[in-house]
Scaffold this motif. Structure first.
Motif, PDB file in Angstrom:
ATOM      1  N   UNK A   1     125.268  31.346 -11.398  1.00 46.57           N
ATOM      2  CA  UNK A   1     126.016  30.475 -12.310  1.00 46.57           C
ATOM      3  C   UNK A   1     126.398  29.181 -11.618  1.00 46.57           C
ATOM      4  N   UNK A   2     126.628  29.234 -10.311  1.00 45.15           N
ATOM      5  CA  UNK A   2     126.975  28.011  -9.595  1.00 45.15           C
ATOM      6  C   UNK A   2     125.780  27.065  -9.550  1.00 45.15           C
ATOM      7  N   UNK A   3     124.583  27.646  -9.459  1.00 49.04           N
ATOM      8  CA  UNK A   3     123.392  26.797  -9.449  1.00 49.04           C
ATOM      9  C   UNK A   3     123.230  26.075 -10.774  1.00 49.04           C
ATOM     10  N   UNK A   4     123.291  26.807 -11.836  1.00 42.09           N
ATOM     11  CA  UNK A   4     123.094  26.161 -13.126  1.00 42.09           C
ATOM     12  C   UNK A   4     123.677  27.015 -14.231  1.00 42.09           C
ATOM     13  N   UNK A   5     124.351  26.419 -15.143  1.00 45.85           N
ATOM     14  CA  UNK A   5     124.893  27.170 -16.275  1.00 45.85           C
ATOM     15  C   UNK A   5     125.172  26.203 -17.406  1.00 45.85           C
ATOM     16  N   UNK A   6     125.498  26.777 -18.547  1.00 52.31           N
ATOM     17  CA  UNK A   6     125.943  25.927 -19.643  1.00 52.31           C
ATOM     18  C   UNK A   6     127.462  25.975 -19.708  1.00 52.31           C
ATOM     19  N   UNK A   7     128.017  24.905 -20.202  1.00 54.32           N
ATOM     20  CA  UNK A   7     129.455  24.815 -20.402  1.00 54.32           C
ATOM     21  C   UNK A   7     129.623  24.426 -21.859  1.00 54.32           C
ATOM     22  N   UNK A   8     129.855  25.436 -22.684  1.00 52.87           N
ATOM     23  CA  UNK A   8     129.851  25.290 -24.138  1.00 52.87           C
ATOM     24  C   UNK A   8     128.476  24.842 -24.613  1.00 52.87           C
ATOM     25  N   UNK A   9     128.183  23.544 -24.632  1.00 55.61           N
ATOM     26  CA  UNK A   9     126.884  23.128 -25.166  1.00 55.61           C
ATOM     27  C   UNK A   9     126.143  22.148 -24.265  1.00 55.61           C
ATOM     28  N   UNK A  10     126.623  22.016 -23.013  1.00 58.59           N
ATOM     29  CA  UNK A  10     125.919  21.092 -22.118  1.00 58.59           C
ATOM     30  C   UNK A  10     125.684  21.778 -20.772  1.00 58.59           C
ATOM     31  N   UNK A  11     124.952  21.108 -19.914  1.00 59.18           N
ATOM     32  CA  UNK A  11     124.607  21.693 -18.614  1.00 59.18           C
ATOM     33  C   UNK A  11     125.738  21.488 -17.625  1.00 59.18           C
ATOM     34  N   UNK A  12     125.993  22.508 -16.804  1.00 55.60           N
ATOM     35  CA  UNK A  12     127.037  22.400 -15.791  1.00 55.60           C
ATOM     36  C   UNK A  12     126.547  23.056 -14.514  1.00 55.60           C
ATOM     37  N   UNK A  13     127.451  23.276 -13.578  1.00 54.75           N
ATOM     38  CA  UNK A  13     127.049  23.814 -12.288  1.00 54.75           C
ATOM     39  C   UNK A  13     126.321  22.741 -11.482  1.00 54.75           C
ATOM     40  N   UNK A  14     125.656  23.162 -10.400  1.00 51.76           N
ATOM     41  CA  UNK A  14     124.976  22.160  -9.578  1.00 51.76           C
ATOM     42  C   UNK A  14     123.897  21.445 -10.361  1.00 51.76           C
ATOM     43  N   UNK A  15     123.268  22.164 -11.288  1.00 52.34           N
ATOM     44  CA  UNK A  15     122.251  21.518 -12.124  1.00 52.34           C
ATOM     45  C   UNK A  15     122.855  20.378 -12.943  1.00 52.34           C
ATOM     46  N   UNK A  16     123.974  20.639 -13.569  1.00 54.34           N
ATOM     47  CA  UNK A  16     124.635  19.603 -14.375  1.00 54.34           C
ATOM     48  C   UNK A  16     125.041  18.406 -13.532  1.00 54.34           C
ATOM     49  N   UNK A  17     125.572  18.694 -12.357  1.00 50.32           N
ATOM     50  CA  UNK A  17     125.967  17.623 -11.442  1.00 50.32           C
ATOM     51  C   UNK A  17     124.748  16.800 -11.018  1.00 50.32           C
ATOM     52  N   UNK A  18     123.650  17.508 -10.688  1.00 52.13           N
ATOM     53  CA  UNK A  18     122.452  16.812 -10.218  1.00 52.13           C
ATOM     54  C   UNK A  18     121.915  15.890 -11.302  1.00 52.13           C
ATOM     55  N   UNK A  19     121.891  16.374 -12.531  1.00 57.12           N
ATOM     56  CA  UNK A  19     121.398  15.553 -13.631  1.00 57.12           C
ATOM     57  C   UNK A  19     122.300  14.335 -13.811  1.00 57.12           C
ATOM     58  N   UNK A  20     123.606  14.572 -13.770  1.00 53.61           N
ATOM     59  CA  UNK A  20     124.540  13.466 -13.957  1.00 53.61           C
ATOM     60  C   UNK A  20     124.410  12.444 -12.841  1.00 53.61           C
ATOM     61  N   UNK A  21     124.282  12.913 -11.612  1.00 52.27           N
ATOM     62  CA  UNK A  21     124.107  11.993 -10.489  1.00 52.27           C
ATOM     63  C   UNK A  21     122.824  11.195 -10.628  1.00 52.27           C
TER      64      UNK A  21
ATOM     65  N   UNK B   1     133.014  15.903 -18.255  1.00 46.53           N
ATOM     66  CA  UNK B   1     133.587  17.241 -18.271  1.00 46.53           C
ATOM     67  C   UNK B   1     133.769  17.648 -16.825  1.00 46.53           C
ATOM     68  N   UNK B   2     134.992  17.985 -16.466  1.00 43.29           N
ATOM     69  CA  UNK B   2     135.270  18.313 -15.072  1.00 43.29           C
ATOM     70  C   UNK B   2     134.967  19.783 -14.816  1.00 43.29           C
ATOM     71  N   UNK B   3     134.082  19.989 -13.876  1.00 42.97           N
ATOM     72  CA  UNK B   3     133.606  21.326 -13.584  1.00 42.97           C
ATOM     73  C   UNK B   3     134.531  22.004 -12.584  1.00 42.97           C
ATOM     74  N   UNK B   4     134.782  23.327 -12.785  1.00 44.47           N
ATOM     75  CA  UNK B   4     135.774  23.924 -11.904  1.00 44.47           C
ATOM     76  C   UNK B   4     135.198  24.548 -10.643  1.00 44.47           C
ATOM     77  N   UNK B   5     133.866  24.654 -10.558  1.00 44.91           N
ATOM     78  CA  UNK B   5     133.353  25.070  -9.255  1.00 44.91           C
ATOM     79  C   UNK B   5     133.081  23.851  -8.381  1.00 44.91           C
ATOM     80  N   UNK B   6     132.481  22.822  -9.002  1.00 43.18           N
ATOM     81  CA  UNK B   6     132.111  21.659  -8.214  1.00 43.18           C
ATOM     82  C   UNK B   6     133.243  20.646  -8.113  1.00 43.18           C
ATOM     83  N   UNK B   7     134.226  20.753  -9.012  1.00 42.61           N
ATOM     84  CA  UNK B   7     135.314  19.772  -9.077  1.00 42.61           C
ATOM     85  C   UNK B   7     134.779  18.363  -9.241  1.00 42.61           C
ATOM     86  N   UNK B   8     133.658  18.213  -9.921  1.00 42.81           N
ATOM     87  CA  UNK B   8     133.128  16.866 -10.166  1.00 42.81           C
ATOM     88  C   UNK B   8     132.743  16.753 -11.624  1.00 42.81           C
ATOM     89  N   UNK B   9     132.831  15.543 -12.170  1.00 48.18           N
ATOM     90  CA  UNK B   9     132.513  15.376 -13.590  1.00 48.18           C
ATOM     91  C   UNK B   9     131.017  15.433 -13.844  1.00 48.18           C
TER      92      UNK B   9
END
Lengths: 240, 240
Positions: free
Chosen positions: B118-138, B181-189
């Motif tokens: 889940x830390x690698x990649x997960x959904x957060x309601x309807x969008x991508x989160x986890x490291x995957x979400x962070x990587x995409x956002x970055x 959306x602030x992620x609670x494992x990565x603590x990054x938006x």
DNA sequence: CGGACACTTCGGCGACGGCCGAACCGTGCC
DNA sequence: GGCACGGTTCGGCCGTCGCCGAAGTGTCCG
């Protein structure tokens, strides 16, 4: 999801505890009052909420312990204010979600006067709100200083605008520069975040607007009207 | 502030009522579980929270009445899910505020495995989160598709990027296109809002990533890795 | 038709929490 | 020093609410 919760989920516990701080009408009334961004004494809040001082003392203890309020003791007074911008945002966001019917209510003539003054212009924690806040935000958008249809962010031109006026922006804090704050009278987003706070501080510093009485309401001054009109093209009608 | 509160403030009452919905550990556990964006049956939630079905039934009634959950009855099942994106946002925002110590805890080996997936990649309601979400956002930020240092908004180039891939964006709903959306494992938006939801939907549709098991975790596929690398320059290392 | 199943309703129990008033403590002011 | 005042602590009261198990309703399936 087969795993049974032998031990309780600490996230759920934390969430419930935090929400529990807001889940009492007296504490909620305090937090809403403190949205004016200033420090209140315990006694003022007790009178405002209509409970005994001893009762309110307990509430303040919980809110401070929970990190939502910061306290400052001066002599025999206990001043409290919202701990930080994030606490204010939390209250705002929950408030924006509650049923709109709960919001408006002019009770007395005096109250109606104060309400309409507040509807014209007021502060919301540390930024401008009410019709004044909306007008400023709209003007920012129209002049290309603020992106709003694809999110909420200052443009390069927006940064230059602040710079030209000598308004310093803390660009490297944890706080976002621009953020949308949903107003509960206008039901429209207006500029919050570090830029919104800086703008509000500047406006009060150079007396574009002044506080009215002891509440959150502000009034645009003569010079302020000219300045906002010249700098942002805001018509006088939006300000009176 | 002399006016005493003869009648209680309806805003405070509404705020307290809304917060009260979240102020119970069992209900909080349900809402956190429902952050996966899917519909759960009452029984599943009861087992998940570790309470009797009758108890949970009462909780669901309150959450539905309070507008946080939507329900759908099918035969003898009662499916519930978060009412809308704003309800999800509310839960997210409160969760992001609670003490970080409450968050991490791998209990069993199996759990630790699920956690790291889940830390690698997960959904957060309807969008991508986890490291995957962070990587995409970055990657969006680095390629000038997303403004992040002056707020949070898609750029014109960002709009073209979605357009080029044929991902339709609902640009005129009430929902903001881009939101942090602030992620609670990565603590990054990371990217949420209508664009984040559209991207996540597309990624699942064309199998850039697939759901793992029954939880929120997702795994990037072979083709997905190539696509994300080619389109956004995301290195394989960020995805595995 | 009968039984398993998902969920709901109800009654009762116990805990928690908000409220107050009374007593107490420290500060500021005559 | 003495008094007023803001705030706090404590004890007791009471309402609310979460919990369960038992009984009831409706659905699906054999």
């Amino acid at each position: 999801m087969l795993e049974r919760m032998t031990t309780k989920d600490p996230r759920a516990a934390g969430l419930a505890r935090l929400a529990g701080l807001l889940a009492d009408e007296t504490r909620a009334a305090c937090l809403l009052a403190l949205l004016d961004g200033r420090a209140w004494t315990a006694g003022e809040l007790a009178r405002h909420a209509g409970v005994a001082p001893s009762t309110l003392s307990g509430h303040l203890g919980k809110l401070v312990a929970g990190g939502l309020l910061a306290e400052e003791r001066q002599g025999r007074h206990r001043y409290v204010r919202l701990a930080d911008a994030r606490a204010a945002q939390l209250v705002e966001e929950l408030t924006a979600r509650i049923a709109p019917e709960a919001h408006p209510r002019p009770r007395t003539l005096r109250q109606a006067g104060a309400d309409s003054a507040a509807a014209r212009g007021r502060t919301c924690y540390d930024h401008l709100a009410g019709r004044l806040g909306i007008a400023v935000t709209d003007a920012f958008t129209a002049r290309g200083l603020l992106l709003r249809d694809t999110g909420f962010a200052l443009t390069a031109a927006g940064l230059r605008w602040f710079d030209a006026l000598g308004i310093g922006l803390d660009r490297h804090g944890r706080r976002p520069l621009a953020r949308a704050c949903l107003d509960w009278t206008e039901r429209r987003p207006h500029l919050a975040g570090a830029a919104g706070a800086a703008l509000c501080r500047h406006a009060l510093d150079v007396r574009w607007c002044v506080r009215i009485g002891s509440g959150r309401a502000v009034r645009v001054t003569e010079e302020g009207g000219r300045a906002l009109s010249g700098l942002l093209g805001i018509g006088e009608s939006a300000l009176r």
